[in-house]
Design a protein around this motif. Structure first.
Motif, mmCIF file in Angstrom:
data_model
loop_
_atom_site.group_PDB
_atom_site.id
_atom_site.type_symbol
_atom_site.label_atom_id
_atom_site.label_comp_id
_atom_site.label_asym_id
_atom_site.label_seq_id
_atom_site.Cartn_x
_atom_site.Cartn_y
_atom_site.Cartn_z
ATOM 1 N N ALA A 88 -14.450 81.613 33.945
ATOM 2 C CA ALA A 88 -15.816 82.106 34.104
ATOM 3 C C ALA A 88 -16.719 81.489 33.045
ATOM 4 N N ASP A 89 -17.936 81.112 33.455
ATOM 5 C CA ASP A 89 -18.908 80.550 32.511
ATOM 6 C C ASP A 89 -19.525 81.608 31.610
ATOM 7 N N GLY A 90 -19.413 82.839 31.976
ATOM 8 C CA GLY A 90 -20.002 83.931 31.199
ATOM 9 C C GLY A 90 -19.574 85.247 31.799
ATOM 10 N N PRO A 91 -20.346 86.311 31.573
ATOM 11 C CA PRO A 91 -20.005 87.602 32.166
ATOM 12 C C PRO A 91 -19.944 87.490 33.688
ATOM 13 N N THR A 92 -19.011 88.186 34.295
ATOM 14 C CA THR A 92 -18.882 88.143 35.744
ATOM 15 C C THR A 92 -19.747 89.195 36.419
ATOM 16 N N CYS A 93 -19.821 90.368 35.824
ATOM 17 C CA CYS A 93 -20.561 91.473 36.443
ATOM 18 C C CYS A 93 -22.065 91.291 36.289
ATOM 19 N N HIS A 94 -22.813 91.719 37.288
ATOM 20 C CA HIS A 94 -24.279 91.630 37.230
ATOM 21 C C HIS A 94 -24.866 92.496 36.110
ATOM 22 N N THR A 95 -24.059 93.421 35.576
ATOM 23 C CA THR A 95 -24.529 94.270 34.470
ATOM 24 C C THR A 95 -24.441 93.572 33.126
ATOM 25 N N GLY A 96 -23.795 92.389 33.109
ATOM 26 C CA GLY A 96 -23.603 91.665 31.861
ATOM 27 C C GLY A 96 -22.228 91.879 31.252
ATOM 28 N N ASP A 97 -21.412 92.727 31.880
ATOM 29 C CA ASP A 97 -20.041 92.940 31.404
ATOM 30 C C ASP A 97 -19.144 91.800 31.864
ATOM 31 N N ARG A 98 -18.063 91.598 31.133
ATOM 32 C CA ARG A 98 -17.146 90.510 31.474
ATOM 33 C C ARG A 98 -16.466 90.752 32.819
ATOM 34 N N SER A 99 -16.299 92.029 33.206
ATOM 35 C CA SER A 99 -15.631 92.387 34.448
ATOM 36 C C SER A 99 -16.425 93.473 35.152
ATOM 37 N N CYS A 100 -16.312 93.529 36.465
ATOM 38 C CA CYS A 100 -16.954 94.607 37.228
ATOM 39 C C CYS A 100 -16.179 95.912 37.088
ATOM 40 N N PHE A 101 -14.980 95.841 36.527
ATOM 41 C CA PHE A 101 -14.161 97.032 36.329
ATOM 42 C C PHE A 101 -14.269 97.448 34.875
ATOM 43 N N LYS A 102 -14.646 98.662 34.634
ATOM 44 C CA LYS A 102 -14.941 99.150 33.287
ATOM 45 C C LYS A 102 -13.660 99.511 32.536
ATOM 46 N N THR A 103 -13.000 98.515 31.994
ATOM 47 C CA THR A 103 -11.848 98.796 31.149
ATOM 48 C C THR A 103 -12.364 99.202 29.780
ATOM 49 N N SER A 104 -11.598 100.043 29.087
ATOM 50 C CA SER A 104 -12.094 100.621 27.838
ATOM 51 C C SER A 104 -12.187 99.614 26.704
ATOM 52 N N TYR A 105 -11.404 98.574 26.745
ATOM 53 C CA TYR A 105 -11.469 97.521 25.739
ATOM 54 C C TYR A 105 -10.929 96.247 26.369
#
Length: 195
Positions: free
Chosen positions: A85-102
């Motif tokens: 990935a060139d950067g965050p994947t999620c449209h929210t700016g997170d690295r993943s669309c799945f909210k892992t705790s760390y």
């Protein structure tokens, strides 16, 4: 690849996974045209069910997903695509669309940060300062941190051990980069020795 687009009304689910960390980044859908475009360009393109059109991930954000491998499941109706990935994947700016705790795979990101410091040196960067001192100093730091880790394990608190072990891993990553090696090489070697 014999993908069964007919079984699922022309669309197949696509799991996107980071090639290094194996973290699941997102889920999307592809029709035949999106799949063909993805294969031709080596950049992930989905079929957007809401926009009813092809959608290349990163077309507005520039956070493209570069294809590293594609696997088809045993029923021929779901794809697993490993990407860089060139950067965050999620449209929210997170690295993943799945909210892992760390970020359970931060060590790979740290390796990428160190690589970036090598490729784009900055005067303020500790990695750059260490690199300028040369291989002997880098190797010496690994030795020092190794000894400090042993001392912490035998005579200090758990927090001290965690901090010293973190310093050891960081300096080992710098040493590997100095020798043009990566965690991938180490992981493959450990895997081959495990068998």
């Amino acid at each position: 690849m014999n993908i069964d687009f007919d079984k699922t009304n022309g669309l197949v689910p696509v799991v996107i996974q980071d090639e290094q960390t194996l973290e699941v980044l997102m889920l999307g859908y592809m029709n035949r045209e999106a799949y063909d475009k993805t294969v031709a360009e080596n950049i992930v393109t989905f079929f957007s069910r809401t926009k009813n059109r092809l959608w290349t991930k990163g077309e507005t954000s520039n956070n493209f997903l570069h294809v590293k491998s594609i696997a088809l499941d045993c029923d021929n109706d779901t794809l697993l695509i490993k990407v860089k990935a060139d950067g965050p994947t999620c449209h929210t700016g997170d690295r993943s669309c799945f909210k892992t705790s760390y970020n359970q795979n931060f060590i790979f990101e740290l390796q990428n940060v160190i690589n970036n410091r090598y490729d784009n040196p900055s005067e303020e960067s500790y990695v750059n300062k260490l690199r300028k001192k040369g291989l002997n100093k880098i190797a010496q730091k690994v030795g020092e941190e190794g000894v400090e880790t042993v001392i912490a394990a035998l005579a200090e608190t758990e927090t001290d051990l965690i901090n010293e072990a973190s310093d050891l891993v960081f300096h080992l990553l710098v040493l590997l980069r100095e020798k043009n090696l990566s965690l991938d090489v180490i992981a493959k070697n450990l895997e081959s020795r495990h068998r």
